[in-house]
Design a protein around this motif. Sequence first.
Motif: not given
Length: 178
Positions: A80-97
């Motif tokens: 499987y590949m897990l991707v953060e597709t939306k960061a919480p408000d006020g936070f940075v969405k990380p790069a990579g998976q």
Amino acid sequence: TNPGPSVDWGFTKVNAENTMTALPGAEFTLYQLTCTNTEADHTHDELASADSACWTVYEVQTSAEETGEVTFSALPAGTYMLVETKAPDGFVKPAGQWKLTVDPEAQEPVVIESVGDTLPPAFMTEADGSLKLPNIAILIPPMTGGIGTYLFAAGGSALLIGAAGLLLAFRKRKLGRA
């Protein structure tokens, strides 16, 4: 019909600066490797594109409101590949998976590997075995300049003009006595 062995897997989304603070509202998409490409030279390291024949959306989860928990239930064996597709408000969405290798019958049923040109943050393993995934707040640089600099410049200019005026008056008075 028995679907076969599976594993429940999850983690808590937390603030990197205080890992006791849960973060709600982070969205994660879990893709399952379901490759139809039979060419021997292709790789599965990252999600190639939305129309990739190798990765299929398996499930989308959002970190819980109160607890920041994210849970994927009954994952069968596979990659499987897990991707953060939306960061919480006020936070940075990380790069990579994160690449997950799931084997419900193994001693370590879920193995996590960070992948990508820029690697995402690592999962933190707590003493009880639970996982936390830290997120970095958006950095807002301090304001530089602004009205304060104009006030200091105007005040400094007024002092210089006043000093020049006093100097001239002093010289005129001194010249008048001579």
